[in-house]
Design a protein around this motif. Structure first.
Motif: not given
Length: 419
Positions: A37-52, A350-356
Protein backbone atom coordinates in the motif's frame (compact mmCIF):
# COMPACT_ATOMS: atom_id res chain seq x y z
CA UNK A 1 29.73 -15.96 -26.96
CA UNK A 2 26.74 -13.85 -25.86
CA UNK A 3 24.25 -12.78 -28.49
CA UNK A 4 21.76 -10.01 -27.74
CA UNK A 5 19.28 -8.26 -29.96
CA UNK A 6 18.03 -4.70 -29.86
CA UNK A 7 15.18 -3.02 -31.69
CA UNK A 8 14.83 0.62 -32.63
CA UNK A 9 11.59 2.22 -33.73
CA UNK A 10 11.57 5.43 -35.75
CA UNK A 11 8.53 7.46 -36.71
CA UNK A 12 8.16 10.26 -39.23
CA UNK A 13 6.73 13.34 -37.48
CA UNK A 14 5.98 16.83 -38.79
CA UNK A 15 7.56 19.97 -37.43
CA UNK A 16 5.34 23.06 -37.00
CA UNK A 17 6.90 24.38 -40.22
CA UNK A 18 5.55 21.39 -42.15
CA UNK A 19 8.92 19.71 -42.61
CA UNK A 20 9.21 16.04 -41.67
CA UNK A 21 11.80 14.40 -39.46
CA UNK A 22 12.40 10.93 -38.08
CA UNK A 23 12.07 10.47 -34.31
CA UNK A 24 13.64 7.45 -32.63
CA UNK A 25 11.43 6.27 -29.81
CA UNK A 26 12.72 5.80 -26.30
CA UNK A 27 12.14 2.74 -24.19
CA UNK A 28 9.36 2.93 -21.63
CA UNK A 29 10.57 4.30 -18.30
CA UNK A 30 11.66 2.06 -15.41
CA UNK A 31 8.21 2.10 -13.88
CA UNK A 32 7.11 -0.50 -11.36
CA UNK A 33 3.79 -1.38 -9.80
CA UNK A 34 3.66 -1.34 -5.99
CA UNK A 35 3.69 -4.53 -3.96
CA UNK A 36 2.49 -2.74 -0.83
CA UNK A 37 0.00 0.00 0.00
CA UNK A 38 1.29 3.49 -0.88
CA UNK A 39 1.26 5.52 2.32
CA UNK A 40 3.48 8.58 1.83
CA UNK A 41 0.80 10.59 0.06
CA UNK A 42 -2.94 10.25 -0.52
CA UNK A 43 -3.47 10.37 -4.27
CA UNK A 44 -6.40 10.26 -6.68
CA UNK A 45 -5.99 10.30 -10.45
CA UNK A 46 -8.91 11.96 -12.24
CA UNK A 47 -9.98 9.51 -14.94
CA UNK A 48 -11.56 10.14 -18.35
CA UNK A 49 -14.32 8.17 -20.10
CA UNK A 50 -14.14 6.28 -23.39
CA UNK A 51 -16.98 6.45 -25.93
CA UNK A 52 -18.19 3.65 -28.16
CA UNK A 53 -16.25 3.73 -31.41
CA UNK A 54 -19.48 3.67 -33.44
CA UNK A 55 -21.49 5.67 -30.92
CA UNK A 56 -23.28 8.91 -31.65
CA UNK A 57 -20.81 10.98 -29.67
CA UNK A 58 -21.32 14.30 -31.40
CA UNK A 59 -21.74 17.70 -29.74
CA UNK A 60 -25.05 17.85 -27.90
CA UNK A 61 -25.79 14.11 -28.01
CA UNK A 62 -26.16 12.05 -24.81
CA UNK A 63 -22.94 10.30 -23.82
CA UNK A 64 -22.62 6.87 -25.46
CA UNK A 65 -19.93 5.19 -23.35
CA UNK A 66 -17.84 2.09 -23.95
CA UNK A 67 -18.23 0.70 -20.46
CA UNK A 68 -15.76 -2.16 -20.90
CA UNK A 69 -12.92 0.17 -21.92
CA UNK A 70 -13.87 2.84 -19.37
CA UNK A 71 -13.85 0.40 -16.46
CA UNK A 72 -10.75 -1.44 -17.70
CA UNK A 73 -8.88 1.87 -17.58
CA UNK A 74 -9.96 2.34 -13.97
CA UNK A 75 -8.71 -1.14 -13.09
CA UNK A 76 -5.39 -0.24 -14.71
CA UNK A 77 -5.08 2.90 -12.57
CA UNK A 78 -5.89 0.99 -9.39
CA UNK A 79 -3.21 -1.57 -10.25
CA UNK A 80 -0.63 1.21 -9.84
CA UNK A 81 -1.76 1.85 -6.26
CA UNK A 82 -3.54 5.18 -6.80
CA UNK A 83 -7.13 6.06 -6.11
CA UNK A 84 -9.49 7.38 -8.77
CA UNK A 85 -11.38 10.65 -8.81
CA UNK A 86 -14.34 9.92 -11.03
CA UNK A 87 -17.09 11.88 -12.80
CA UNK A 88 -14.94 14.98 -12.44
CA UNK A 89 -13.82 17.59 -14.94
CA UNK A 90 -11.54 15.01 -16.60
CA UNK A 91 -14.57 12.81 -17.27
CA UNK A 92 -16.11 15.77 -19.12
CA UNK A 93 -18.64 16.89 -16.54
CA UNK A 94 -20.39 19.81 -18.18
CA UNK A 95 -18.63 19.01 -21.47
CA UNK A 96 -20.46 15.92 -22.68
CA UNK A 97 -21.07 13.68 -19.63
CA UNK A 98 -24.75 14.12 -18.81
CA UNK A 99 -26.31 13.34 -15.41
CA UNK A 100 -27.80 10.02 -16.54
CA UNK A 101 -24.38 8.75 -17.68
CA UNK A 102 -22.78 10.23 -14.55
CA UNK A 103 -25.02 8.16 -12.28
CA UNK A 104 -24.26 5.01 -14.20
CA UNK A 105 -20.52 5.70 -14.10
CA UNK A 106 -20.61 6.28 -10.33
CA UNK A 107 -22.38 2.97 -9.72
CA UNK A 108 -20.29 0.96 -12.16
CA UNK A 109 -17.00 2.34 -10.84
CA UNK A 110 -18.06 1.78 -7.23
CA UNK A 111 -19.03 -1.83 -8.01
CA UNK A 112 -15.58 -2.38 -9.52
CA UNK A 113 -13.91 -0.76 -6.50
CA UNK A 114 -15.86 -3.00 -4.13
CA UNK A 115 -14.34 -6.07 -5.81
CA UNK A 116 -10.79 -5.08 -4.81
CA UNK A 117 -11.44 -3.16 -1.58
CA UNK A 118 -9.80 -4.30 1.65
CA UNK A 119 -9.90 -3.01 5.23
CA UNK A 120 -6.63 -1.18 4.45
CA UNK A 121 -7.82 0.17 1.09
CA UNK A 122 -11.52 0.86 1.25
CA UNK A 123 -13.91 1.85 -1.50
CA UNK A 124 -13.55 5.45 -0.27
CA UNK A 125 -9.77 5.17 -0.66
CA UNK A 126 -10.14 3.70 -4.14
CA UNK A 127 -12.87 5.99 -5.43
CA UNK A 128 -13.97 9.57 -4.88
CA UNK A 129 -16.78 10.97 -7.03
CA UNK A 130 -17.82 14.49 -7.86
CA UNK A 131 -21.22 15.81 -6.78
CA UNK A 132 -22.38 18.85 -8.70
CA UNK A 133 -25.58 20.43 -9.97
CA UNK A 134 -25.32 19.72 -13.68
CA UNK A 135 -28.79 18.21 -13.88
CA UNK A 136 -29.83 21.88 -13.71
CA UNK A 137 -29.55 24.20 -16.69
CA UNK A 138 -27.94 27.36 -15.27
CA UNK A 139 -29.75 29.42 -17.91
CA UNK A 140 -33.11 28.49 -16.38
CA UNK A 141 -32.17 29.00 -12.71
CA UNK A 142 -33.05 32.45 -11.44
CA UNK A 143 -31.17 34.30 -8.68
CA UNK A 144 -32.82 34.43 -5.27
CA UNK A 145 -34.24 31.96 -2.77
CA UNK A 146 -35.89 29.74 -5.39
CA UNK A 147 -32.65 29.42 -7.33
CA UNK A 148 -30.65 28.63 -4.20
CA UNK A 149 -33.20 26.01 -3.20
CA UNK A 150 -32.93 24.38 -6.64
CA UNK A 151 -29.13 24.26 -6.36
CA UNK A 152 -29.33 22.75 -2.88
CA UNK A 153 -31.76 20.08 -4.07
CA UNK A 154 -29.53 19.22 -7.02
CA UNK A 155 -26.47 18.84 -4.79
CA UNK A 156 -28.45 16.67 -2.38
CA UNK A 157 -29.58 14.38 -5.19
CA UNK A 158 -26.04 13.81 -6.44
CA UNK A 159 -24.53 13.40 -2.98
CA UNK A 160 -27.16 10.75 -2.18
CA UNK A 161 -26.17 8.73 -5.27
CA UNK A 162 -22.47 8.83 -4.34
CA UNK A 163 -23.03 8.01 -0.68
CA UNK A 164 -25.21 5.06 -1.62
CA UNK A 165 -22.41 3.74 -3.87
CA UNK A 166 -19.89 3.76 -1.00
CA UNK A 167 -17.51 6.22 -2.71
CA UNK A 168 -16.11 9.37 -1.11
CA UNK A 169 -17.96 12.56 -2.03
CA UNK A 170 -16.22 15.47 -3.72
CA UNK A 171 -18.43 18.57 -3.67
CA UNK A 172 -17.62 20.27 -6.95
CA UNK A 173 -18.15 23.88 -7.88
CA UNK A 174 -21.54 24.66 -9.41
CA UNK A 175 -22.17 26.83 -12.46
CA UNK A 176 -25.75 27.30 -11.28
CA UNK A 177 -24.61 28.47 -7.83
CA UNK A 178 -22.15 30.90 -9.42
CA UNK A 179 -25.10 32.40 -11.26
CA UNK A 180 -27.66 32.61 -8.44
CA UNK A 181 -25.53 33.41 -5.37
CA UNK A 182 -25.59 37.06 -4.37
CA UNK A 183 -22.44 36.97 -2.26
CA UNK A 184 -20.31 35.03 0.25
CA UNK A 185 -23.22 34.50 2.65
CA UNK A 186 -25.10 32.41 0.11
CA UNK A 187 -22.08 30.13 -0.39
CA UNK A 188 -21.53 29.74 3.34
CA UNK A 189 -25.18 28.95 4.00
CA UNK A 190 -25.61 26.44 1.17
CA UNK A 191 -22.31 24.62 1.66
CA UNK A 192 -22.80 24.71 5.43
CA UNK A 193 -26.12 22.92 5.02
CA UNK A 194 -24.56 20.25 2.83
CA UNK A 195 -21.64 19.70 5.20
CA UNK A 196 -23.98 19.32 8.15
CA UNK A 197 -25.87 16.60 6.25
CA UNK A 198 -23.12 14.43 4.71
CA UNK A 199 -22.50 11.07 6.35
CA UNK A 200 -18.70 11.01 5.98
CA UNK A 201 -16.03 13.69 5.50
CA UNK A 202 -15.91 15.01 1.96
CA UNK A 203 -13.50 16.83 -0.36
CA UNK A 204 -14.24 20.46 -1.21
CA UNK A 205 -13.32 21.40 -4.77
CA UNK A 206 -12.63 24.93 -5.96
CA UNK A 207 -12.18 24.98 -9.74
CA UNK A 208 -10.68 28.05 -11.34
CA UNK A 209 -11.91 29.88 -14.41
CA UNK A 210 -9.05 28.53 -16.52
CA UNK A 211 -10.85 25.18 -16.26
CA UNK A 212 -14.39 26.57 -16.44
CA UNK A 213 -15.03 30.25 -17.24
CA UNK A 214 -18.62 29.91 -15.98
CA UNK A 215 -17.27 29.73 -12.41
CA UNK A 216 -16.14 33.35 -12.29
CA UNK A 217 -16.74 34.98 -8.92
CA UNK A 218 -16.96 31.73 -7.00
CA UNK A 219 -17.17 32.04 -3.22
CA UNK A 220 -18.74 35.43 -3.79
CA UNK A 221 -15.84 37.42 -5.24
CA UNK A 222 -13.58 37.77 -8.26
CA UNK A 223 -10.80 38.74 -5.85
CA UNK A 224 -8.87 35.56 -5.00
CA UNK A 225 -7.91 36.76 -1.50
CA UNK A 226 -11.52 37.58 -0.62
CA UNK A 227 -12.78 34.30 -2.08
CA UNK A 228 -10.12 32.41 -0.13
CA UNK A 229 -11.20 34.05 3.12
CA UNK A 230 -14.76 32.79 2.57
CA UNK A 231 -13.46 29.33 1.64
CA UNK A 232 -11.36 29.19 4.82
CA UNK A 233 -14.28 30.38 6.94
CA UNK A 234 -16.36 27.49 5.64
CA UNK A 235 -13.61 24.91 6.28
CA UNK A 236 -12.93 26.12 9.80
CA UNK A 237 -16.63 26.00 10.69
CA UNK A 238 -16.99 22.41 9.43
CA UNK A 239 -13.50 20.92 9.73
CA UNK A 240 -14.78 17.60 11.06
CA UNK A 241 -16.72 17.04 7.82
CA UNK A 242 -13.88 18.06 5.49
CA UNK A 243 -11.45 15.28 4.55
CA UNK A 244 -9.56 17.71 2.34
CA UNK A 245 -9.72 20.49 -0.19
CA UNK A 246 -8.75 20.53 -3.85
CA UNK A 247 -7.98 23.96 -5.23
CA UNK A 248 -7.38 24.13 -8.99
CA UNK A 249 -6.14 27.67 -9.55
CA UNK A 250 -2.71 26.79 -10.99
CA UNK A 251 -1.13 29.10 -8.40
CA UNK A 252 1.52 27.34 -6.32
CA UNK A 253 2.03 30.26 -3.94
CA UNK A 254 -1.67 30.38 -3.15
CA UNK A 255 -1.72 26.65 -2.47
CA UNK A 256 1.29 26.76 -0.16
CA UNK A 257 -0.28 29.55 1.91
CA UNK A 258 -3.66 27.82 2.07
CA UNK A 259 -2.06 24.49 2.95
CA UNK A 260 -0.29 25.97 5.96
CA UNK A 261 -3.51 27.54 7.26
CA UNK A 262 -5.79 24.50 7.11
CA UNK A 263 -7.14 23.01 10.34
CA UNK A 264 -5.33 19.93 11.60
CA UNK A 265 -6.48 16.80 9.81
CA UNK A 266 -7.70 18.58 6.65
CA UNK A 267 -5.66 17.55 3.62
CA UNK A 268 -4.65 19.75 0.72
CA UNK A 269 -5.12 17.72 -2.45
CA UNK A 270 -3.16 19.60 -5.06
CA UNK A 271 -5.09 20.30 -8.22
CA UNK A 272 -2.15 22.16 -9.76
CA UNK A 273 -1.24 20.30 -12.94
CA UNK A 274 1.65 22.70 -13.54
CA UNK A 275 3.44 22.71 -10.19
CA UNK A 276 2.61 19.31 -8.71
CA UNK A 277 6.24 18.08 -8.32
CA UNK A 278 7.23 20.72 -5.76
CA UNK A 279 3.81 20.81 -4.10
CA UNK A 280 3.79 17.06 -3.52
CA UNK A 281 7.42 17.23 -2.34
CA UNK A 282 6.49 19.90 0.20
CA UNK A 283 8.51 22.53 2.02
CA UNK A 284 9.78 20.44 4.93
CA UNK A 285 6.80 21.34 7.10
CA UNK A 286 3.80 20.69 4.89
CA UNK A 287 3.22 18.78 1.67
CA UNK A 288 0.27 18.36 -0.65
CA UNK A 289 -1.54 15.16 -1.39
CA UNK A 290 -2.94 15.01 -4.92
CA UNK A 291 -6.15 14.85 -6.92
CA UNK A 292 -4.94 15.48 -10.44
CA UNK A 293 -5.99 15.06 -14.04
CA UNK A 294 -2.36 14.77 -15.13
CA UNK A 295 -1.96 11.68 -12.95
CA UNK A 296 -4.24 9.77 -15.33
CA UNK A 297 -1.64 10.42 -18.03
CA UNK A 298 1.50 9.79 -15.95
CA UNK A 299 0.26 7.10 -13.55
CA UNK A 300 3.23 4.70 -13.97
CA UNK A 301 5.72 7.47 -13.27
CA UNK A 302 3.62 8.98 -10.47
CA UNK A 303 3.22 5.60 -8.77
CA UNK A 304 6.95 4.90 -8.97
CA UNK A 305 7.67 8.34 -7.51
CA UNK A 306 5.27 7.74 -4.62
CA UNK A 307 6.98 4.43 -3.92
CA UNK A 308 10.26 6.33 -3.71
CA UNK A 309 8.70 8.65 -1.13
CA UNK A 310 7.54 5.59 0.81
CA UNK A 311 11.09 4.22 0.72
CA UNK A 312 12.56 7.43 2.11
CA UNK A 313 14.14 8.56 -1.16
CA UNK A 314 12.58 12.00 -1.73
CA UNK A 315 15.25 13.20 -4.18
CA UNK A 316 14.60 10.24 -6.47
CA UNK A 317 10.84 10.77 -6.16
CA UNK A 318 11.11 14.45 -7.03
CA UNK A 319 13.33 13.71 -10.04
CA UNK A 320 10.72 11.33 -11.46
CA UNK A 321 7.90 13.84 -11.05
CA UNK A 322 10.06 16.62 -12.50
CA UNK A 323 10.67 14.46 -15.58
CA UNK A 324 6.94 14.56 -16.35
CA UNK A 325 6.47 18.31 -15.84
CA UNK A 326 6.92 19.39 -19.48
CA UNK A 327 4.27 16.90 -20.54
CA UNK A 328 1.88 18.25 -17.92
CA UNK A 329 2.53 21.86 -18.89
CA UNK A 330 1.76 21.02 -22.50
CA UNK A 331 -1.38 18.96 -21.90
CA UNK A 332 -2.80 21.72 -19.69
CA UNK A 333 -1.75 24.71 -21.77
CA UNK A 334 -4.39 27.33 -22.60
CA UNK A 335 -7.20 26.88 -23.33
CA UNK A 336 -6.80 24.63 -20.30
CA UNK A 337 -10.35 23.24 -20.38
CA UNK A 338 -9.34 21.20 -23.44
CA UNK A 339 -6.70 19.26 -21.50
CA UNK A 340 -9.03 16.25 -21.55
CA UNK A 341 -8.28 15.80 -25.25
CA UNK A 342 -4.62 15.17 -24.46
CA UNK A 343 -5.48 12.71 -21.67
CA UNK A 344 -7.66 10.68 -24.06
CA UNK A 345 -5.10 10.88 -26.87
CA UNK A 346 -2.35 9.43 -24.69
CA UNK A 347 -4.71 6.71 -23.43
CA UNK A 348 -5.40 5.77 -27.05
CA UNK A 349 -1.69 5.74 -27.95
CA UNK A 350 -1.07 3.43 -24.99
CA UNK A 351 -3.77 0.98 -26.02
CA UNK A 352 -6.39 1.75 -23.39
CA UNK A 353 -9.10 2.53 -25.95
CA UNK A 354 -9.73 1.32 -29.47
CA UNK A 355 -10.17 4.69 -31.14
CA UNK A 356 -9.22 8.31 -30.52
CA UNK A 357 -12.68 9.59 -29.80
CA UNK A 358 -14.35 11.45 -26.96
CA UNK A 359 -17.93 12.05 -25.95
CA UNK A 360 -19.33 15.31 -27.23
CA UNK A 361 -16.84 15.29 -30.12
CA UNK A 362 -14.19 16.76 -27.80
CA UNK A 363 -11.37 14.89 -29.57
CA UNK A 364 -11.39 17.93 -31.88
CA UNK A 365 -10.33 20.13 -28.94
CA UNK A 366 -6.62 20.16 -29.88
CA UNK A 367 -4.90 20.56 -33.24
CA UNK A 368 -2.42 18.23 -34.94
CA UNK A 369 0.67 20.20 -33.91
CA UNK A 370 -0.40 20.07 -30.26
CA UNK A 371 -0.86 16.31 -30.38
CA UNK A 372 2.45 15.77 -32.18
CA UNK A 373 4.23 17.69 -29.45
CA UNK A 374 2.36 15.65 -26.84
CA UNK A 375 3.68 12.48 -28.50
CA UNK A 376 7.24 13.83 -28.42
CA UNK A 377 7.00 14.79 -24.75
CA UNK A 378 5.45 11.47 -23.74
CA UNK A 379 8.30 9.73 -25.56
CA UNK A 380 10.89 11.86 -23.73
CA UNK A 381 9.22 11.04 -20.39
CA UNK A 382 9.18 7.29 -21.12
CA UNK A 383 5.38 7.26 -20.96
CA UNK A 384 4.68 5.50 -24.25
CA UNK A 385 3.97 2.18 -22.60
CA UNK A 386 3.96 0.15 -25.84
CA UNK A 387 6.26 2.17 -28.14
CA UNK A 388 5.58 0.16 -31.30
CA UNK A 389 1.81 0.38 -30.85
CA UNK A 390 2.06 4.10 -30.07
CA UNK A 391 4.15 4.71 -33.18
CA UNK A 392 1.76 2.73 -35.38
CA UNK A 393 -1.26 4.61 -34.05
CA UNK A 394 0.46 7.99 -34.35
CA UNK A 395 1.39 7.27 -37.97
CA UNK A 396 -2.19 6.29 -38.75
CA UNK A 397 -3.50 9.45 -37.09
CA UNK A 398 -1.10 11.63 -39.06
CA UNK A 399 -1.83 9.96 -42.39
CA UNK A 400 -5.56 10.45 -41.81
CA UNK A 401 -4.80 14.12 -41.12
CA UNK A 402 -2.94 14.45 -44.42
CA UNK A 403 0.62 14.15 -43.11
CA UNK A 404 2.78 11.43 -44.68
CA UNK A 405 4.13 9.36 -41.78
CA UNK A 406 5.64 5.91 -41.52
CA UNK A 407 7.07 3.61 -38.89
CA UNK A 408 10.37 1.81 -39.32
CA UNK A 409 11.45 -0.96 -36.98
CA UNK A 410 15.10 -1.99 -37.16
CA UNK A 411 16.53 -4.97 -35.30
CA UNK A 412 20.23 -5.31 -34.59
CA UNK A 413 22.09 -8.39 -33.34
CA UNK A 414 25.08 -7.78 -31.09
CA UNK A 415 27.73 -10.37 -30.36
CA UNK A 416 30.17 -10.22 -27.50
CA UNK A 417 32.58 -12.47 -25.69
CA UNK A 418 31.40 -13.99 -22.44
CA UNK A 419 33.25 -12.85 -19.36
Amino acid sequence: MTITSTQSITLTLPLPTGELEALTLNATGPWRKPTELITSRKVYAAAHVTPKVLGNNVPGAPADIDWDATLAFRRELWSWGVGIADVMDTAQRGMGLDWAATQELINRSAAEAALIATPERTVRDLLACGAGTDQLDPATVEPGEAGLAAVLAAYREQIAVIEASGAKVIIMASRALAKVASGPADYLALYGTLLSEVKEPIVLHWLGTMFDPALAGYWGSDDVAAATATFQQLIEAHAAKVDGVKVSLLDAGHEVALRASLPEGVRLYTGDDFNYPELIAGDGTHYSDALLGIFAAITPAASTALQEYDAGRPAEARAILDSTRDLGLHIFEAPTYYYKTGIAFLAWLNGFQAGFQMIGGLHAGRDVNHLVKLFRLANTAGLLLQPELAATRMAGFLNAAGVASEVNTNAAVLEGADA
